[in-house]
Structure formats: C-alpha cells, structure tokens
Design a protein around this motif. Structure first.
Motif, PDB file in Angstrom:
ATOM      1  N   GLY A 195      13.215 -53.869 -29.161  1.00  0.00           N
ATOM      2  CA  GLY A 195      14.320 -54.529 -28.425  1.00  0.00           C
ATOM      3  C   GLY A 195      15.401 -54.946 -29.407  1.00  0.00           C
ATOM      4  N   ALA A 196      16.209 -55.908 -28.842  1.00  0.00           N
ATOM      5  CA  ALA A 196      17.304 -56.516 -29.622  1.00  0.00           C
ATOM      6  C   ALA A 196      16.736 -57.036 -31.236  1.00  0.00           C
ATOM      7  CB  ALA A 196      17.990 -57.708 -28.768  1.00  0.00           C
ATOM      8  N   SER A 197      15.313 -57.249 -31.222  1.00  0.00           N
ATOM      9  CA  SER A 197      14.963 -57.822 -32.673  1.00  0.00           C
ATOM     10  C   SER A 197      14.835 -56.703 -33.651  1.00  0.00           C
ATOM     11  CB  SER A 197      14.043 -58.474 -32.369  1.00  0.00           C
ATOM     12  OG  SER A 197      14.258 -59.589 -31.647  1.00  0.00           O
ATOM     13  N   TYR A 198      14.755 -55.518 -33.305  1.00  0.00           N
ATOM     14  CA  TYR A 198      14.404 -54.407 -34.298  1.00  0.00           C
ATOM     15  C   TYR A 198      15.315 -54.244 -35.494  1.00  0.00           C
ATOM     16  CZ  TYR A 198      13.203 -50.154 -36.665  1.00  0.00           C
ATOM     17  OH  TYR A 198      12.686 -49.330 -37.821  1.00  0.00           O
ATOM     18  N   GLY A 199      16.456 -54.625 -35.462  1.00  0.00           N
ATOM     19  CA  GLY A 199      17.299 -54.663 -36.676  1.00  0.00           C
ATOM     20  C   GLY A 199      16.957 -55.941 -37.574  1.00  0.00           C
ATOM     21  N   LYS A 247      28.467 -50.235 -18.727  1.00  0.00           N
ATOM     22  CA  LYS A 247      28.397 -49.011 -17.903  1.00  0.00           C
ATOM     23  C   LYS A 247      29.379 -48.201 -18.390  1.00  0.00           C
ATOM     24  CE  LYS A 247      26.881 -51.600 -13.635  1.00  0.00           C
ATOM     25  NZ  LYS A 247      27.381 -51.896 -12.366  1.00  0.00           N
ATOM     26  N   LYS A 248      30.549 -48.532 -18.998  1.00  0.00           N
ATOM     27  CA  LYS A 248      31.700 -47.735 -19.368  1.00  0.00           C
ATOM     28  C   LYS A 248      32.076 -47.880 -21.135  1.00  0.00           C
ATOM     29  CE  LYS A 248      34.067 -47.648 -14.857  1.00  0.00           C
ATOM     30  NZ  LYS A 248      35.235 -47.995 -14.128  1.00  0.00           N
ATOM     31  N   LEU A 249      31.800 -48.973 -21.413  1.00  0.00           N
ATOM     32  CA  LEU A 249      32.308 -49.291 -22.917  1.00  0.00           C
ATOM     33  C   LEU A 249      31.360 -48.789 -23.740  1.00  0.00           C
ATOM     34  CD1 LEU A 249      34.586 -51.239 -23.991  1.00  0.00           C
ATOM     35  CD2 LEU A 249      32.759 -52.917 -24.335  1.00  0.00           C
ATOM     36  N   VAL A 250      31.883 -47.613 -24.415  1.00  0.00           N
ATOM     37  CA  VAL A 250      30.966 -47.212 -25.478  1.00  0.00           C
ATOM     38  C   VAL A 250      30.943 -47.934 -26.831  1.00  0.00           C
ATOM     39  CG1 VAL A 250      30.975 -45.062 -26.923  1.00  0.00           C
ATOM     40  CG2 VAL A 250      31.604 -45.058 -24.674  1.00  0.00           C
ATOM     41  N   THR A 251      29.781 -48.135 -27.445  1.00  0.00           N
ATOM     42  CA  THR A 251      29.540 -48.812 -28.758  1.00  0.00           C
ATOM     43  C   THR A 251      29.045 -47.915 -29.870  1.00  0.00           C
ATOM     44  OG1 THR A 251      28.690 -50.622 -29.536  1.00  0.00           O
ATOM     45  CG2 THR A 251      27.196 -49.756 -27.992  1.00  0.00           C
ATOM     46  N   GLY A 252      29.279 -48.079 -31.264  1.00  0.00           N
ATOM     47  CA  GLY A 252      28.706 -47.353 -32.296  1.00  0.00           C
ATOM     48  C   GLY A 252      28.615 -48.423 -33.183  1.00  0.00           C
ATOM     49  N   ASP A 295      22.886 -58.202 -38.736  1.00  0.00           N
ATOM     50  CA  ASP A 295      23.457 -59.143 -37.767  1.00  0.00           C
ATOM     51  C   ASP A 295      24.069 -58.358 -36.556  1.00  0.00           C
ATOM     52  OD1 ASP A 295      22.357 -61.312 -39.312  1.00  0.00           O
ATOM     53  OD2 ASP A 295      24.351 -61.786 -40.265  1.00  0.00           O
ATOM     54  N   MET A 296      24.426 -57.155 -36.663  1.00  0.00           N
ATOM     55  CA  MET A 296      25.231 -56.398 -35.680  1.00  0.00           C
ATOM     56  C   MET A 296      24.159 -55.744 -34.807  1.00  0.00           C
ATOM     57  SD  MET A 296      28.423 -55.018 -37.504  1.00  0.00           S
ATOM     58  CE  MET A 296      29.942 -56.001 -37.947  1.00  0.00           C
ATOM     59  N   TYR A 297      22.888 -55.574 -35.025  1.00  0.00           N
ATOM     60  CA  TYR A 297      22.015 -54.823 -34.170  1.00  0.00           C
ATOM     61  C   TYR A 297      21.805 -55.388 -32.816  1.00  0.00           C
ATOM     62  CZ  TYR A 297      18.143 -51.872 -32.984  1.00  0.00           C
ATOM     63  OH  TYR A 297      17.393 -51.079 -31.898  1.00  0.00           O
ATOM     64  N   PRO A 298      21.569 -56.834 -32.902  1.00  0.00           N
ATOM     65  CA  PRO A 298      21.430 -57.284 -31.365  1.00  0.00           C
ATOM     66  C   PRO A 298      22.768 -57.278 -30.220  1.00  0.00           C
ATOM     67  CG  PRO A 298      20.845 -58.982 -32.876  1.00  0.00           C
ATOM     68  CD  PRO A 298      21.601 -57.717 -33.721  1.00  0.00           C
ATOM     69  N   SER A 299      23.869 -56.884 -30.982  1.00  0.00           N
ATOM     70  CA  SER A 299      25.318 -56.767 -30.029  1.00  0.00           C
ATOM     71  C   SER A 299      25.036 -55.248 -29.582  1.00  0.00           C
ATOM     72  CB  SER A 299      26.400 -57.206 -30.942  1.00  0.00           C
ATOM     73  OG  SER A 299      26.308 -58.336 -31.190  1.00  0.00           O
ATOM     74  N   LYS A 300      24.773 -54.307 -30.668  1.00  0.00           N
ATOM     75  CA  LYS A 300      24.714 -53.072 -30.201  1.00  0.00           C
ATOM     76  C   LYS A 300      23.713 -52.800 -29.252  1.00  0.00           C
ATOM     77  CE  LYS A 300      24.319 -48.307 -30.709  1.00  0.00           C
ATOM     78  NZ  LYS A 300      24.867 -47.438 -30.180  1.00  0.00           N
ATOM     79  N   TYR A 301      22.388 -53.267 -29.135  1.00  0.00           N
ATOM     80  CA  TYR A 301      21.355 -53.430 -28.295  1.00  0.00           C
ATOM     81  C   TYR A 301      21.966 -53.883 -27.002  1.00  0.00           C
ATOM     82  CZ  TYR A 301      17.042 -54.244 -25.718  1.00  0.00           C
ATOM     83  OH  TYR A 301      16.014 -53.968 -24.823  1.00  0.00           O
ATOM     84  N   LEU A 335      25.094 -54.406 -25.885  1.00  0.00           N
ATOM     85  CA  LEU A 335      26.192 -53.365 -25.096  1.00  0.00           C
ATOM     86  C   LEU A 335      25.432 -51.920 -24.639  1.00  0.00           C
ATOM     87  CD1 LEU A 335      29.353 -53.544 -27.444  1.00  0.00           C
ATOM     88  CD2 LEU A 335      29.110 -54.486 -25.081  1.00  0.00           C
ATOM     89  N   ASP A 336      24.729 -51.483 -25.235  1.00  0.00           N
ATOM     90  CA  ASP A 336      23.936 -50.360 -24.912  1.00  0.00           C
ATOM     91  C   ASP A 336      23.240 -50.548 -23.663  1.00  0.00           C
ATOM     92  OD1 ASP A 336      24.849 -48.477 -26.814  1.00  0.00           O
ATOM     93  OD2 ASP A 336      22.782 -48.857 -28.087  1.00  0.00           O
ATOM     94  N   SER A 337      22.613 -51.655 -23.627  1.00  0.00           N
ATOM     95  CA  SER A 337      21.747 -52.153 -22.460  1.00  0.00           C
ATOM     96  C   SER A 337      22.687 -52.435 -21.215  1.00  0.00           C
ATOM     97  CB  SER A 337      21.051 -53.575 -22.677  1.00  0.00           C
ATOM     98  OG  SER A 337      20.535 -53.977 -21.597  1.00  0.00           O
TER      99      SER A 337
END
Length: 322
Positions: free
Chosen positions: A195-199, A45-50, A32-38, A40-42
C-alpha cells in the motif's frame, strides 16, 4: 501562505485547469512522496499523477508536462543538482512549481513558484515534515479540482498522527533494542510491506540500511512476495515486515503467516498494534507510512548504536566525485 491558500492561489492562476501533478525528488525525499502518489492513484478520477527520480525526470520529461501541470520538488538541503535541474526544467515547460526544503538559502528556491520551508528534527511535529506536507498538498489539489469526500477525515488524521507516533515510539523502544542486539552481525535484510507504505520499505532499505549502515538490503512488496521472492525464505535470513492498517492489510498478513511458518528471523511492526486505528477508517491507510517512518528511525538508531556505526558516516556521499 499555508497549504490550502497555496493550492487555492495556484488553482486560480491556472484558471482551474490543473490536469496533472508530478512528484519529483531523489533518495529519501522521493520516498516521502510515495504516499502521495499512492493517494492520488487511489482517489483521483481525472487528475493524473507521476512520480520521478529527479535525474530521470530531467532526461526523460513526460510529454504531458506543461501549463496545466503542478510539479512538486523536494530536496532536504535544497541544492541537490538533479532536483534543482528538475524544477528548472518544469518551469521552462510552463508548469507551476512547488519546492520543499529545510534550507532557507537553497538553490531550489530560485525555480520554485511557491516554497515550503519544513521543520525537521526530533522536536518537530510530523505534520510539518515533508511527507505530511506533500500529502496535504496532494489532498488539497484533488479536493479543489474534483472534490474529495473524505477531506475532513484526512484533516482529522493530520491532527492525530503526531500523538500516535509519540506513544508508539515509546512502545517500540524496548523491542528495537532487542532487535539491534539480535541482528547486530547480520549483513542482509529484506523489508516487506504494501500500500501507501511500500515507499518506506524501499526507503528503509536504500537509506537507513544501505546508505547509513553499509548493509545489504532489499524491499519487497507484500503482494509480490509470493510471485518469486519468497523462494529465498529460510531460517537464517532476517525479514522486517511492516503491517498496514487499511485495505492492503490482508497482503501483509498473508506474508506474516508464511514467514511465521518458514522463517525464524522475523521482525513485525504492526500499525494497528501501535495505535493508528484511532484515525478514521476511510483515510487510515494513507497515514501508515507517516507512522512507520518514525518507528523505523527508532530501529535504525538502535542498530547504529550497537554496531558502533553512526548514521552520519559516509565513504562516498559528499566525499568523492560522482
């Protein structure tokens, strides 16, 4: 507090110094978190995500983790030991923690600065389910730290997605029944998307098919399909392809073209056909996985029924020591 108020409060308490967001969970909650990771990565510009599976987060804490970090931890039952330990570790490092669970008495709450008790079940609005809440949290975090030009379009999408899903579920019920009858004796499935759906390709493989149906399954990114995996394509192996609407649609369509030529057992679930195009173009890709999750649930239920293998059946999970 709602999502907006929560993020505003955290931002003020951190004096605006939010530098990274960590998304931590296990299994379906991690999916459920993968779309949010995608997202923020997309968009950031500054906010880092893991994004981390919880036990790895505990054993291999990122060195950036600290007082400028927001850690979002999700656990459906709220007592998953690895997820609870992850929240505890985050707090010990001075990070702000947001916990999501369906259980009002969850242990996770003890290590969460802010809590969202989400809705679950057939009658719930998907915007109140964990995937949408986590995505809304990350959108708010991006918007408050560096601005997000499509903020209002995203809010419009949140308001529209539940109706789209309800109509799409009715649309796919007959084909899901045909799918289940056709593939009831298969033992292996490959799940493709991008894309966002891979998760959710990963989630459908490990949760819906492997965990809930004891079937062999593997997820393949549509963009990676032609860099090795397509060599297993034949006329006997089933493929499920989820085609996104948005920037990565071309990757999925390329896979469909190949599969239509060299495979015979191919089930296509196309977000565009299912009506997601009413969501604004600039944010539609982030809503594909919200739609796909509800749709593949229709497929897995149909498969479970014809195989006489209830989705709740387990032989190890919660039954043996592990």
């Amino acid at each position: 507090m709602n999502v907006h108020q929560t993020v505003q409060t955290i931002f003020e308490q951190m004096s605006g110094e939010i530098s990274e967001v960590y998304l931590v969970a296990c299994g379906g909650s991690l999916v459920d978190m993968y779309p949010s990771k995608y997202f923020l990565d997309s968009e950031a510009k500054k906010l880092v995500t893991g994004m981390y599976t919880a036990n790895e987060f505990v054993h291999a804490l990122p060195k950036r983790l600290g007082q400028n970090s927001v850690v979002i931890v999700c656990s459906h039952g709220g007592n998953t030991p690895e997820s609870v330990a992850a929240a505890k570790s985050a707090k010990e490092k001075g990070a702000y923690t947001i916990g999501l669970t369906h259980n009002s008495e969850a242990t996770l709450l003890n290590y969460s600065d802010y809590v969202f008790l989400y809705e679950w079940g057939e009658e719930s609005d998907v915007k109140n389910n964990p995937m949408a809440i986590i995505m809304e949290l990350t959108v708010e975090l991006l918007h408050i730290t560096e601005g997000y030009a499509h903020y209002q379009s995203f809010q419009n999408g949140l308001g529209a997605i539940n109706g789209i899903i309800n109509r799409a579920k009715k649309q796919v019920e007959p084909r899901a029944s045909v799918f289940a009858d056709k593939y009831r004796k298969e033992e292996l499935f490959y799940i493709l998307t991008s894309g966002a759906s891979y998760g959710h390709a990963y989630g459908f493989a490990i949760c819906s098919l492997m965990e809930m149906q004891w079937l062999h399954a593997a997820s393949i990114h549509s963009g990676e399909f032609f860099h090795g995996p397509f060599e297993v394509t034949d006329k006997e192996t089933p493929f499920i392809l989820m085609i996104n609407e948005g920037r990565t649609r071309a990757l999925d369509e390329r896979a469909r073209t190949f599969l239509n030529q060299y495979a015979e057992k191919v089930e296509v679930i196309d977000a565009k056909e299912l009506g997601i195009g009413t969501i604004p173009d600039e944010v539609v890709e982030f809503f594909n996985p919200v739609l796909f999750y509800s749709i593949v649930c229709v497929y897995r239920e149909a498969l479970a029924n014809v195989r006489n293998h209830p989705l709740e059946t387990r032989r190890y999970m919660g039954k043996v020591a592990y």
